[in-house]
Design a protein around this motif. Structure first.
Motif, PDB file in Angstrom:
ATOM      1  N   PRO A   1      -7.021  -3.112   1.079  1.00 16.42           N
ATOM      2  CA  PRO A   1      -5.781  -2.306   1.029  1.00 16.42           C
ATOM      3  C   PRO A   1      -4.607  -2.954   1.750  1.00 16.42           C
TER       4      PRO A   1
ATOM      5  N   HIS B   1      -5.350   4.136  -1.588  1.00 13.76           N
ATOM      6  CA  HIS B   1      -4.919   3.707  -0.266  1.00 13.76           C
ATOM      7  C   HIS B   1      -4.612   2.213  -0.302  1.00 13.76           C
ATOM      8  N   SER B   2      -3.365   1.909  -0.031  1.00 13.23           N
ATOM      9  CA  SER B   2      -2.894   0.511   0.012  1.00 13.23           C
ATOM     10  C   SER B   2      -1.430   0.599   0.421  1.00 13.23           C
ATOM     11  N   TYR B   3      -0.759  -0.518   0.525  1.00 13.88           N
ATOM     12  CA  TYR B   3       0.704  -0.461   0.585  1.00 13.88           C
ATOM     13  C   TYR B   3       1.161  -0.017  -0.787  1.00 13.88           C
TER      14      TYR B   3
END
Ligand SMILES: Cc1ncc(C[n+]2csc(CCOP(=O)(O)OP(=O)(O)O)c2C)c(N)n1
Ligand code: SF4
Ligand SMILES: [Mg+2]
Lengths: 287, 590
Positions: A42, A62-64
């Motif tokens: 992520p 969920h990650s940038y």
């Protein structure tokens, strides 16, 4: 980047509010698996989401991530990738987002061959705005804004991509989890613009393009003698919209992404060393 | 200004007017003379006409005047176009051998100088050099040694090889010699030269150079007059500083690309003019709510719609202040000189990152395409400071995690500015969205969170007001009863006008304002003056409206932005409270 990333690491703790049975669940799962299985995590991944039911993916993963303006996800993804080539950039949005309001950007992103992955969650309907015709809706489709059936024929996204010089053109089906994951993975691994159109049924507003319909109609190119490297063959398949193909329709193995052509390979997040002082020679140019 | 000379070359588009004018301007600058240029792109009569004008003096020149001393007329209508500016004693150089110029009549009192530009150019090696022959002739007329043209000719033609440069030098000398020997023209002008070393640049170039100096590494744009020069300047140069320029498919894309690059952590910029500002306003609110640092250059031209693309106007002030739906915190900077274009651009990048906010950097056409001389020290790179604001390094992440280990990218801090984690920073992965969101960047419609986020974004503007120096400059007589206020490129002309007014016995206090939002509080200055005059290039007086707005402070505000409409009982209470409130009326939002 850690090798032991599990796809659930890409899941946020926000529970999806998609209708039960919505195709987007499967589409998203495949994307998370593809990211994990290609060695991403992520913290080095940037997801750009469009606007629509599909666009909620930015929140559930969920990650940038940036969830932006309707239709403009591809330019954002382009900017992210060029500014930091080390990031894995995945852009996802709906058929309305990508082929209607954003279709101009689609063609140009394909043409630039930016090294990103573009997943279109194609339910052939406007889901979020509650069931209007989309650019991929079949002709004659009855909706609130087309009670007598739409009069426009649908766009052919793969044909647009091929005409724009696409280097990776694929299609998958959200409920065929393994195959879908595999195709997104190949798109991620492709050196250039990896485009996957995903049949991602809307169970609430589209009673034509249903799971049953797709299960019946789909032809997996892997079960044919199709050669994705053969441009003519790809063109023939793409120009035959009567068959719902899944698999890689076309892949150009000689693809050179935009950044390679432009010599962009650095993370631009840092101020270039000594920028102000070095800029002194720019002043002298004005003598 | 004794030594003042106003010079121009005019002809049809495609006659090389611009580059010829620039050679002369550069030669003057190399001779240690100050130069101020202007361009007429389009005709008062019909399309196609173009002219490049140069005003030069040993003193600094900050504006243009309605006067021409020397005119090179490549076409007959060049003379007609400039009749108002030509006067007794003005010299008009033209090629009488051309059939189209055969019956040119130079008006009474002016000196017509027939120079066989084409024939002399052919003698030097080709008719293509006729403009340079004209430059040689004009130099002789102006009493300006032709040798000063040499360096500028090398700069212009050097890439084409030595032979071409030599031919051009020869062409210039033939022009000079013709005037000297074959005409009875006797010197009326004599241009002094000095040992000063000046650089010559326009506003777009100053913006581009400053962007590179400030560490900008990503520019996306779509061609549009008069902003394209920024993109063209950066192309080929920004790469040497590890950056890239992308020509986008439209302005919708350009701003989104720049937004993406900024989210990735790069100092990013886009630039356009009015029509593009309209398209970009679609994404403007997203830039602000996602709290992404972005510099947007708006080089203004005449609107509305396609308007007059090559003409001056300061008509976008309201669009920049109020453009975009909803309420969008932003900064608007408006440099008033070419030199200041440099300073404000550097500042725009710092402000954008310090406050994670979109910054409009606006120049008007007159600033953007005008070239002016400066001492090179004016652009002091040593003084360029870079402040990236609250970027958190990997060690700083933990401080900003919530109890579940999630990064609070929109933390509602005291000063309104949240921590910024660039993608790739371990354990700080987060999303953001154009939807109203909580501290984590996730969608919410909860009333208290909504209010908190609106306030925190607005608080950044208040913080900037406290911490930054959004000041104005003052000229003229500080005790004068007449106050003149202006913004943008009017400063130079107004400063020169001060002297003319003084000669007429009119004392004026003049304030030039480079910060539109937030802007300096001029209430005291306005209230202590008898006459207050706001000068600007538009029809309705948009900046004047702001000054009036700022100095009026009677209105109390009852506001609500929770996402729920007013209820009757609530309103009754609010109004009662407002009346009872002993506070002074709410401070005006500047
Ligand atoms: C500029 C703009 N116009 C209209 C809308 C309203 N809108 C939101 S989503 C959407 C269409 C969504 O369709 P699609 O992209 O296919 O996504 P889906 O919901 O089907 O996943 C529209 C028209 C908007 N958000 N912005
Ligand atoms: S409306 Fe359709 S597309 Fe939207 S969540 Fe429900 S099933 Fe999915
Ligand atoms: Mg859809």
């Amino acid at each position: 980047m850690s090798s032991d990333t599990h796809f659930t690491d890409f899941k946020s703790d926000k529970q999806p509010t998609w209708c039960p049975g919505c195709g987007d669940f499967g589409t998203m799962n495949g994307m998370m698996k593809a990211l994990a299985e290609t060695g991403n995590d992520p913290d080095n991944t940037f997801v750009v989401a469009g606007i629509g039911c599909s666009g909620k993916i930015g929140t559930y993963m969920h990650s940038y991530a940036l969830h932006g303006v309707h239709g403009r996800a591809l330019p954002v993804g382009t900017g992210v990738k060029l500014a930091n080539p080390n990031l894995e950039v995945m852009v996802a949005g709906g058929d309305g987002d990508g082929y209607s309001i954003g279709v101009g950007h689609f063609i140009h992103a394909v043409r630039r061959n930016i090294d990103i992955t573009y997943v279109v969650m194609d339910n052939r309907i406007y889901g979020l705005t509650k069931g209007q015709a989309s650019p991929t809706s079949r002709q004659g489709f009855e909706t609130a804004t087309s009670p007598d059936g739409t009069v426009e024929p649908p766009v052919n996204p793969q044909a647009l991509a091929l005409a724009a010089g696409g280097t990776f053109i694929a299609q998958s089906f959200s409920s065929d989890s393994q195959r879908h994951t595999e195709l997104v993975k190949q798109a991620v691994e492709h050196d250039g613009f990896g485009f996957v159109n995903v049949f991602s049924p809307c169970v609430t507003f589209n009673d034509v393009d249903t799971y049953d319909y797709f299960r019946d109609a789909i032809v997996d190119l892997d079960e044919t003698d199709h050669d994705p490297g053969n441009y003519q063959a790809a063109r023939d398949k793409i120009m035959d919209p009567s068959t719902e193909h899944i698999g890689i329709l076309y892949q150009n193995e000689d693809s050179v992404p935009y950044s390679d052509r432009e010599g962009i390979d650095e993370n631009m997040a840092d101020i270039p060393e000594g920028a102000p002082e070095r800029a002194d020679r720019l002043v002298r140019e004005f003598y | 200004m004794e030594d003042d000379l106003n010079w121009a070359i005019g002809g049809e588009a495609g006659d090389g007017i611009d580059s010829t004018g620039k050679i002369f301007a550069r030669a003057l600058s190399r001779a240690g003379r100050h130069v101020f240029t202007s361009k007429d792109f389009a005709s008062r009569i019909r399309g196609g006409y173009t002219a490049y004008k140069v005003r030069t003096s040993v003193d600094r020149v900050e504006s243009v005047v309605d006067r021409l001393d020397v005119l090179i007329a490549l076409t007959e209508r060049t003379i007609d176009e400039n009749l108002d500016e030509l006067q007794e004693g003005s010299v008009v150089i033209y090629d009488g051998e051309q059939t189209t110029m055969a019956d040119v009549e130079v008006p009474e009192g002016m000196i017509g100088l027939e120079v066989p530009l084409n024939s002399l150019a052919e003698e030097a090696g080709g008719a293509i050099m006729r403009n340079v022959v004209a430059l040689g002739a004009a130099s002789e007329v102006a009493g300006f040694p032709v040798e000063y043209l040499d360096e500028a000719l090398v700069k212009r033609f050097g890439e084409k090889g030595e032979a071409i440069v030599a031919n051009n030098r020869e062409a210039a000398r033939l022009g000079r010699d013709f005037v000297r020997k074959e005409t009875d023209y006797s010197d009326e002008f004599s241009l002094e030269t000095t040992d000063e070393d000046y650089v010559l640049l326009n506003g777009d170039e100053a913006i581009g150079m400053a962007a590179i100096a400030a560490g900008c590494r990503f520019y996306a744009g779509y061609p549009i007059t008069p902003a394209t020069d920024i993109m063209e300047y950066l192309t080929g140069r920004i790469e040497e500083f590890g950056g890239a320029v992308v020509q986008a498919e439209d302005e919708l894309s350009a701003i989104n690309m720049a937004l993406g690059a900024a989210r990735a952590g790069a100092r990013a910029m886009t630039g356009t003019s009015g029509p593009g500002i309209d398209l970009m306003s679609e994404t403007f609110g997203l830039v602000a709510t996602s709290e992404t640092p972005l510099v947007i250059a708006n080089v203004m031209r005449s609107g509305p719609s396609t308007g007059m693309p090559t003409k001056q106007e300061q008509g976008d002030l309201n669009a920049m202040l109020y453009g975009g739906h909803g309420e969008i915190p932003r900064f608007v900077l408006a440099p008033t000189t070419i030199g200041e274009c440099f300073d404000r651009t550097v500042e725009a990048f710092n402000l954008a990152e310090k406050y994670q906010i979109p910054v409009y950097l606006t120049a008007d056409l007159a600033l953007a395409v005008t070239e002016q001389t400066y001492s090179p020290e004016r652009f002091d790179m040593e003084s360029v400071e870079i402040d990236r604001g609250k970027v958190v390094d990997p060690d700083g992440v933990e401080e900003w995690l919530d109890e579940k280990g999630r990064f609070r990218a929109h933390a509602a801090t005291e000063d309104g500015v949240s921590p910024r984690a660039l993608p790739g920073t371990p354990d700080a992965a987060h999303m953001t969205t154009g939807l109203e969101h909580d501290e984590l960047g996730r969608r919410t419609e909860e009333e208290d969170v909504r209010v908190e986020q609106v306030q925190k974004r607005q608080r950044k503007v208040e913080t900037a007001r406290e911490r930054e120096d959004f000041d104005h400059r003052e000229f003229g007589d500080p005790d004068a009863d007449t106050l003149v206020i202006s913004w943008g490129s009017n400063e130079g002309a107004m400063r020169e006008a001060l002297g003319m007014l003084e000669d007429r016995g009119i004392d004026v206090r003049f304030l030039s304002v480079p910060y539109i939002y937030p802007r300096p509080d001029l209430t005291d200055e306005v209230e202590s003056a008898e006459d207050v005059i706001v000068v600007e290039c538009n029809a309705t007086g948009q900046f004047a409206d702001l000054i009036e707005h700022d100095t009026l402070s009677r209105v109390q505000r009852v506001t609500k932005y929770t996402g729920v409409r007013f209820k009757a009982d609530e309103l009754a209470n609010e109004i009662e409270a407002a009346i009872a409130d002993e506070r002074a009326p709410q401070e005006v939002k500047r």
